[in-house]
Write a protein that holds these residues in place. Sequence first.
Motif, PDB file in Angstrom:
ATOM      1  N   GLY A  95       0.847  -1.249  -0.049  1.00 42.67           N
ATOM      2  CA  GLY A  95       0.069  -0.012  -0.008  1.00 42.67           C
ATOM      3  C   GLY A  95       0.883   1.259   0.042  1.00 42.67           C
ATOM      4  N   HIS A  96       0.416   2.328  -0.319  1.00 47.52           N
ATOM      5  CA  HIS A  96       0.900   3.656  -0.171  1.00 47.52           C
ATOM      6  C   HIS A  96      -0.102   4.815   0.094  1.00 47.52           C
ATOM      7  CE1 HIS A  96      -0.386   5.779  -4.017  1.00 47.52           C
ATOM      8  NE2 HIS A  96      -0.819   4.579  -4.422  1.00 47.52           N
ATOM      9  N   GLY A  97       0.756   5.874   0.799  1.00 45.57           N
ATOM     10  CA  GLY A  97      -0.042   7.185   0.716  1.00 45.57           C
ATOM     11  C   GLY A  97       0.769   8.285   0.320  1.00 45.57           C
ATOM     12  N   THR A  98       0.408   8.937  -0.912  1.00 44.71           N
ATOM     13  CA  THR A  98       1.029   9.754  -1.883  1.00 44.71           C
ATOM     14  C   THR A  98       2.467   9.265  -2.157  1.00 44.71           C
ATOM     15  OG1 THR A  98       1.735  11.093   0.083  1.00 44.71           O
ATOM     16  CG2 THR A  98      -0.260  11.972  -1.029  1.00 44.71           C
ATOM     17  N   GLY A  99       2.392   8.041  -2.467  1.00 40.09           N
ATOM     18  CA  GLY A  99       3.854   7.320  -2.656  1.00 40.09           C
ATOM     19  C   GLY A  99       4.614   6.933  -2.058  1.00 40.09           C
ATOM     20  N   ASN A 100       4.438   7.361  -0.532  1.00 37.46           N
ATOM     21  CA  ASN A 100       5.300   6.820   0.526  1.00 37.46           C
ATOM     22  C   ASN A 100       4.606   5.312   0.765  1.00 37.46           C
ATOM     23  OD1 ASN A 100       5.732   7.935   4.206  1.00 37.46           O
ATOM     24  ND2 ASN A 100       7.119   6.642   2.549  1.00 37.46           N
ATOM     25  N   ASP A 101       5.317   4.210   0.341  1.00 34.40           N
ATOM     26  CA  ASP A 101       4.782   2.982   0.249  1.00 34.40           C
ATOM     27  C   ASP A 101       5.459   2.153   1.482  1.00 34.40           C
ATOM     28  OD1 ASP A 101       7.614   2.926  -0.868  1.00 34.40           O
ATOM     29  OD2 ASP A 101       7.099   1.536  -2.438  1.00 34.40           O
ATOM     30  N   PHE A 102       4.537   1.098   1.622  1.00 34.76           N
ATOM     31  CA  PHE A 102       4.538   0.185   2.704  1.00 34.76           C
ATOM     32  C   PHE A 102       3.993  -1.287   2.369  1.00 34.76           C
ATOM     33  CE2 PHE A 102       3.085   4.508   3.896  1.00 34.76           C
ATOM     34  CZ  PHE A 102       4.184   4.867   4.854  1.00 34.76           C
ATOM     35  N   VAL A 103       5.238  -2.161   3.109  1.00 34.40           N
ATOM     36  CA  VAL A 103       4.560  -3.575   3.144  1.00 34.40           C
ATOM     37  C   VAL A 103       3.848  -3.950   4.411  1.00 34.40           C
ATOM     38  CG1 VAL A 103       5.552  -6.080   3.069  1.00 34.40           C
ATOM     39  CG2 VAL A 103       6.469  -4.473   1.694  1.00 34.40           C
ATOM     40  N   ILE A 104       2.536  -4.503   4.177  1.00 33.07           N
ATOM     41  CA  ILE A 104       1.486  -4.672   5.375  1.00 33.07           C
ATOM     42  C   ILE A 104       1.405  -6.172   5.757  1.00 33.07           C
ATOM     43  CG2 ILE A 104      -0.757  -4.169   6.394  1.00 33.07           C
ATOM     44  CD1 ILE A 104      -0.976  -2.125   3.773  1.00 33.07           C
ATOM     45  N   ILE A 105       1.733  -6.424   6.905  1.00 30.26           N
ATOM     46  CA  ILE A 105       1.836  -7.775   7.238  1.00 30.26           C
ATOM     47  C   ILE A 105       0.821  -8.043   8.381  1.00 30.26           C
ATOM     48  CG2 ILE A 105       3.096  -9.818   8.265  1.00 30.26           C
ATOM     49  CD1 ILE A 105       5.364  -8.929   6.738  1.00 30.26           C
ATOM     50  N   GLU A 106      -0.320  -8.733   8.301  1.00 31.85           N
ATOM     51  CA  GLU A 106      -1.297  -8.934   9.250  1.00 31.85           C
ATOM     52  C   GLU A 106      -0.889 -10.133  10.245  1.00 31.85           C
ATOM     53  OE1 GLU A 106      -5.674 -10.986   9.202  1.00 31.85           O
ATOM     54  OE2 GLU A 106      -5.372  -9.289   7.802  1.00 31.85           O
ATOM     55  N   ASP A 107      -0.706  -9.715  11.577  1.00 30.54           N
ATOM     56  CA  ASP A 107      -0.153 -10.527  12.584  1.00 30.54           C
ATOM     57  C   ASP A 107      -1.108 -10.261  13.794  1.00 30.54           C
ATOM     58  OD1 ASP A 107       1.279 -12.217  14.066  1.00 30.54           O
ATOM     59  OD2 ASP A 107       2.740 -10.938  14.487  1.00 30.54           O
ATOM     60  N   VAL A 108      -2.254 -10.544  13.837  1.00 34.84           N
ATOM     61  CA  VAL A 108      -3.295  -9.888  14.963  1.00 34.84           C
ATOM     62  C   VAL A 108      -2.907 -10.445  16.262  1.00 34.84           C
ATOM     63  CG1 VAL A 108      -5.284  -9.581  13.101  1.00 34.84           C
ATOM     64  CG2 VAL A 108      -5.108 -11.701  14.277  1.00 34.84           C
TER      65      VAL A 108
ATOM     66  N   CYS B 140      11.637  -4.731   2.316  1.00 29.44           N
ATOM     67  CA  CYS B 140      11.913  -3.290   1.471  1.00 29.44           C
ATOM     68  C   CYS B 140      12.897  -3.205   0.447  1.00 29.44           C
ATOM     69  CB  CYS B 140      11.988  -2.278   2.727  1.00 29.44           C
ATOM     70  SG  CYS B 140      11.106  -2.301   3.749  1.00 29.44           S
ATOM     71  N   ASP B 141      13.515  -3.998   0.360  1.00 29.19           N
ATOM     72  CA  ASP B 141      14.653  -4.166  -0.801  1.00 29.19           C
ATOM     73  C   ASP B 141      13.984  -3.963  -2.105  1.00 29.19           C
ATOM     74  OD1 ASP B 141      16.419  -5.086  -2.813  1.00 29.19           O
ATOM     75  OD2 ASP B 141      18.082  -5.034  -1.139  1.00 29.19           O
ATOM     76  N   ARG B 142      14.145  -2.759  -2.900  1.00 30.93           N
ATOM     77  CA  ARG B 142      13.225  -2.861  -4.256  1.00 30.93           C
ATOM     78  C   ARG B 142      14.170  -3.636  -5.178  1.00 30.93           C
ATOM     79  NH1 ARG B 142       9.862   1.262  -3.640  1.00 30.93           N
ATOM     80  NH2 ARG B 142      10.152   2.478  -1.730  1.00 30.93           N
ATOM     81  N   ASN B 143      15.157  -4.253  -5.099  1.00 29.88           N
ATOM     82  CA  ASN B 143      15.712  -5.276  -6.097  1.00 29.88           C
ATOM     83  C   ASN B 143      15.455  -6.570  -5.676  1.00 29.88           C
ATOM     84  OD1 ASN B 143      16.960  -2.940  -7.828  1.00 29.88           O
ATOM     85  ND2 ASN B 143      18.259  -2.867  -6.167  1.00 29.88           N
ATOM     86  N   PHE B 144      15.425  -7.107  -4.544  1.00 31.20           N
ATOM     87  CA  PHE B 144      15.395  -8.600  -4.241  1.00 31.20           C
ATOM     88  C   PHE B 144      14.228  -8.638  -3.262  1.00 31.20           C
ATOM     89  CE2 PHE B 144      19.937  -7.562  -4.769  1.00 31.20           C
ATOM     90  CZ  PHE B 144      20.361  -8.540  -5.858  1.00 31.20           C
ATOM     91  N   GLY B 145      13.506  -7.877  -2.987  1.00 35.00           N
ATOM     92  CA  GLY B 145      12.424  -7.947  -1.994  1.00 35.00           C
ATOM     93  C   GLY B 145      11.147  -7.491  -2.902  1.00 35.00           C
ATOM     94  N   VAL B 146      10.209  -6.946  -1.599  1.00 35.31           N
ATOM     95  CA  VAL B 146       8.957  -6.520  -2.303  1.00 35.31           C
ATOM     96  C   VAL B 146       9.051  -5.065  -2.752  1.00 35.31           C
ATOM     97  CG1 VAL B 146       6.362  -6.023  -1.982  1.00 35.31           C
ATOM     98  CG2 VAL B 146       7.162  -7.913  -0.815  1.00 35.31           C
ATOM     99  N   GLY B 147       9.857  -4.454  -1.913  1.00 35.85           N
ATOM    100  CA  GLY B 147      10.394  -2.923  -2.089  1.00 35.85           C
ATOM    101  C   GLY B 147       9.285  -1.883  -1.376  1.00 35.85           C
ATOM    102  N   ALA B 148       9.901  -1.246  -0.365  1.00 38.05           N
ATOM    103  CA  ALA B 148       8.821  -0.374   0.250  1.00 38.05           C
ATOM    104  C   ALA B 148       9.892   0.578   1.080  1.00 38.05           C
ATOM    105  CB  ALA B 148       8.066  -1.005   1.238  1.00 38.05           C
ATOM    106  N   ASP B 149       9.146   1.652   1.596  1.00 40.09           N
ATOM    107  CA  ASP B 149       9.905   2.531   2.526  1.00 40.09           C
ATOM    108  C   ASP B 149       9.955   1.992   3.988  1.00 40.09           C
ATOM    109  OD1 ASP B 149      10.343   4.679   0.530  1.00 40.09           O
ATOM    110  OD2 ASP B 149       8.573   5.286   0.706  1.00 40.09           O
ATOM    111  N   GLY B 150       8.837   1.208   4.233  1.00 38.26           N
ATOM    112  CA  GLY B 150       9.006   0.854   5.484  1.00 38.26           C
ATOM    113  C   GLY B 150       7.675  -0.668   5.594  1.00 38.26           C
ATOM    114  N   VAL B 151       7.678  -1.269   6.954  1.00 39.40           N
ATOM    115  CA  VAL B 151       6.826  -2.243   6.937  1.00 39.40           C
ATOM    116  C   VAL B 151       5.720  -1.877   8.204  1.00 39.40           C
ATOM    117  CG1 VAL B 151       6.671  -4.727   7.741  1.00 39.40           C
ATOM    118  CG2 VAL B 151       8.495  -4.141   6.353  1.00 39.40           C
TER     119      VAL B 151
END
Length: 290
Positions: A7-20, A35-46
């Motif tokens: 997901g993202h908010g104005t381009g600030n992007d995140f990997v969301i993990i549900e761990d209730v 968060c790695d943009r080459n080897f992972g999902v890619g994001a500014d944070g989790v």
Amino acid sequence: MVAFTKGHGTGNDFVIIEDVDGALELTSTQVQALCDRNFGVGADGVLRVVRSSAIPEGAAALAEEPDAEWFMDYRNADGTAAQMCGNGIRVFVHYLLRSGLANLEAGSTLPIGTRAGVRDVMRSETGYQVDMGRWHLAGGEPLARAAGLSVARPGLGIDVGNPHVVVALASDEELDDLDLNPMPILEPAPTGGANVEFVVPAEPLVRDGVGQVRMRVHERGVGETLSCGTGAVASALAVRHWAGTRAPSQWRVEVPGGVLGVRMFPAEDGEHVGLSGPAQLVYRGEIDLA
């Protein structure tokens, strides 16, 4: 395999993990890999979606507000824990609603636990509005040096739940010429670091009663991002501080990823500041954290 949502908010992007129930222990290495943009999902944070009652950090949130069922466990791209994220909390709430974990009726608020305290979120015309709580001047005017900036400029320290240093520039050209991939150097360096925002007030500064400012940001633990919610708040507060007592309490902050709204308003415990903007979920997937 672990399910995730991007997901993202104005381009600030995140990997969301549900761990209730707080069963997943995310290591710094795993966060960096996600968060790695080459080897992972890619994001500014989790963003880890977890019940406040399931983790030690949530105890303070529940003590502050017993209805703060959900805790936003936010990690920067380098794996470090962060106190608050203004874009992230909007995306976090959007995920809760879309996944059926929470409800948010028009006119009501949803309290969310964070390491900076409980934050109330409500719907707005542009998506969601967050009461970011009280703010304060952090003191001092550290000098900021950045690639592409010919001379060091004084900054203003502002705390909105996490630390910021806001630096005013003279023109759009100066702002565009910055290279914010390297970390800006602050002298003296704040303990624990800070996000650094470079801003250019619009000309005219106020249009139809709303202040206007452009901003770019280097987030600690991440690098330059397309947007920073708390940075937009800090930037509006700084420009209002510089402009004086007649400056407006509503601001439009243009970031590379879009536009955010900032509003200052009185509360029982002092002045609060609100942040409004969109939130989007982009796609879902699974990844092997091992």
